[in-house]
Motif scaffolding. Structure first.
Motif, PDB file in Angstrom:
ATOM      1  N   TYR A 197       0.895  -1.140  -0.225  1.00 17.74           N
ATOM      2  CA  TYR A 197       0.144   0.038  -0.236  1.00 17.74           C
ATOM      3  C   TYR A 197       1.140   0.717  -0.192  1.00 17.74           C
ATOM      4  CZ  TYR A 197      -4.160   3.388   0.838  1.00 17.74           C
ATOM      5  OH  TYR A 197      -4.863   4.281   0.897  1.00 17.74           O
ATOM      6  N   ASN A 198       1.038   1.559  -0.756  1.00 15.24           N
ATOM      7  CA  ASN A 198       2.162   3.100  -1.258  1.00 15.24           C
ATOM      8  C   ASN A 198       1.441   4.624  -1.675  1.00 15.24           C
ATOM      9  OD1 ASN A 198       0.589   1.796  -3.955  1.00 15.24           O
ATOM     10  ND2 ASN A 198       2.711   0.900  -4.378  1.00 15.24           N
ATOM     11  N   ARG A 199       0.620   4.387  -1.515  1.00  8.32           N
ATOM     12  CA  ARG A 199      -0.202   5.654  -0.924  1.00  8.32           C
ATOM     13  C   ARG A 199       0.986   7.007  -0.348  1.00  8.32           C
ATOM     14  NH1 ARG A 199      -3.944   9.298   2.009  1.00  8.32           N
ATOM     15  NH2 ARG A 199      -4.857  10.214   0.390  1.00  8.32           N
ATOM     16  N   LYS A 247       1.158   2.291  -7.748  1.00  8.41           N
ATOM     17  CA  LYS A 247      -0.394   1.756  -7.811  1.00  8.41           C
ATOM     18  C   LYS A 247      -1.018   2.798  -7.235  1.00  8.41           C
ATOM     19  CE  LYS A 247      -3.239  -2.471  -6.941  1.00  8.41           C
ATOM     20  NZ  LYS A 247      -3.539  -3.831  -6.799  1.00  8.41           N
ATOM     21  N   TYR A 248      -0.604   3.062  -6.127  1.00  6.89           N
ATOM     22  CA  TYR A 248      -1.466   3.601  -5.282  1.00  6.89           C
ATOM     23  C   TYR A 248      -1.434   5.449  -4.614  1.00  6.89           C
ATOM     24  CZ  TYR A 248      -3.695  -0.577  -3.447  1.00  6.89           C
ATOM     25  OH  TYR A 248      -4.305  -2.008  -3.474  1.00  6.89           O
TER      26      TYR A 248
END
Length: 329
Positions: free
Chosen positions: A143-145, A303-304
């Motif tokens: 989770y790389n937001r 991705k995030y």
């Protein structure tokens, strides 16, 4: 928390020599980040060297600028008359960071040395090359937001958390350090490192070196600068994207520009490509949008966090527009 020894130093030479001869020793002042890291088992010093008694708290005018002592509290720096008058961009950035209680304890030097807030860095059950070199980077596929879109590597995509440092980069600040080999002056643009193959190394400081001050050169940007911080909530949240923008304008033409971004890279990101577009250009939305495009032209989202690219562009335009209208603190 791992057991550790504690020593209080009353002079710089003793503090430096103690740190230089003990690779497991760390300096501590306000402790607003270091203590958290120790509680989580991320920082594991054998010895803490308390430097709060050193004479490094002064904020004073120097020839061609201002010197801020390494132990000056963030709240004192943000509200100092000379900072508010000459470098309102720095005051704005400091007041955007943390909470009043933390600003009352956090120091200039400690702010420079604070480490990433990456979830995986703090979670010792997860692989993290910054915490344990060679273990991998869980954020890349995780989770790389909140993670980096600029300057990252396949070893680490963590971001630097400081607001203060973003403003200091835009203001061409210089970090003054003393160590066992003598004194050094390190430009803020060179003080923090990109991750490369060694993300565990955050700065260019050498063993035993102590930050003693930050120098700000005289600046033409006091009247037209702005720090914009975009975050999930209005208080006590780290930046998703931040922009420190400063302009020198004459007859609607930009004579000089400085801009740095936060929340997007492993270090405060100097937007040199954007600055080149701004200098000599007219003050208008078209110019600011072109600068925004240049600021993120090398972005590599994950991705995030792909939203950060558009968010950064909009933040740049907004920060430049506000700066052009004039500064107030």
């Amino acid at each position: 928390m791992k057991p550790f020894a504690y020593v209080r130093s009353t002079d710089r030479d003793t503090a430096i020599q103690t740190a230089a001869t003990d690779r497991r020793a760390m300096f501590i002042a306000g402790g607003t980040n270091l203590i958290d890291l120790m509680k989580e088992g991320v920082a594991l010093p054998d010895r803490l060297i308390d430097i709060t008694q050193l004479d490094l708290v002064k904020i004073e005018a120097i020839p061609n600028g201002l010197r801020i002592g390494a132990l000056a509290r963030n709240s004192d720096t943000a509200n100092h008359p000379l900072v508010r008058e000459r470098y309102p961009l720095l005051s704005q950035a400091l007041l955007a960071g943390a909470s009043p209680q933390l600003r009352n304890m956090a120091t200039t030097g400690g702010n420079l040395m604070q480490r990433t807030r990456c979830y995986y860095f703090y979670d010792t059950a997860m692989p993290c090359n910054k915490r344990q070199p060679g273990s991998g980077c869980a954020a890349i596929e995780g989770y790389n937001r909140i993670h980096a879109i600029l300057g990252a590597s396949d070893r680490c995509i963590a971001t630097h958390p400081s607001d203060m440092c973003v403003a200091l980069v835009a203001l061409d600040a210089v970090v003054q350090v003393e160590g066992p080999k003598g004194k050094r002056a390190i430009p803020m643009t060179e003080f923090h490192r990109l991750p490369g193959d060694t993300p565990e190394i955050d700065t260019v400081l050498q063993q035993g070196e102590l930050i003693v001050a930050v120098d700000l050169p005289s600046s033409p940007f006091a009247g037209r600068s702005h720090y914009l911080k975009v975050r999930d909530r209005a208080s006590y949240a780290f930046a998703l994207v931040s922009v420190a923008a400063a302009l020198d304008i004459n007859n609607n033409t930009i004579r000089a520009a400085r801009m740095a971004l936060g929340g997007v890279a492993h270090k405060p990101w100097r937007a040199e490509a954007a600055e080149k577009i701004l200098v000599g250009a007219k003050v208008n939305e078209q110019t600011f949008r072109a600068a925004a495009e240049a600021a993120v032209q090398r972005a590599k989202p994950y991705k995030y966090n792909a939203f950060k690219v558009e968010m950064a562009k909009r933040a740049v335009v907004r920060a430049l527009t506000t700066a052009a209208q004039g500064t107030s603190v």
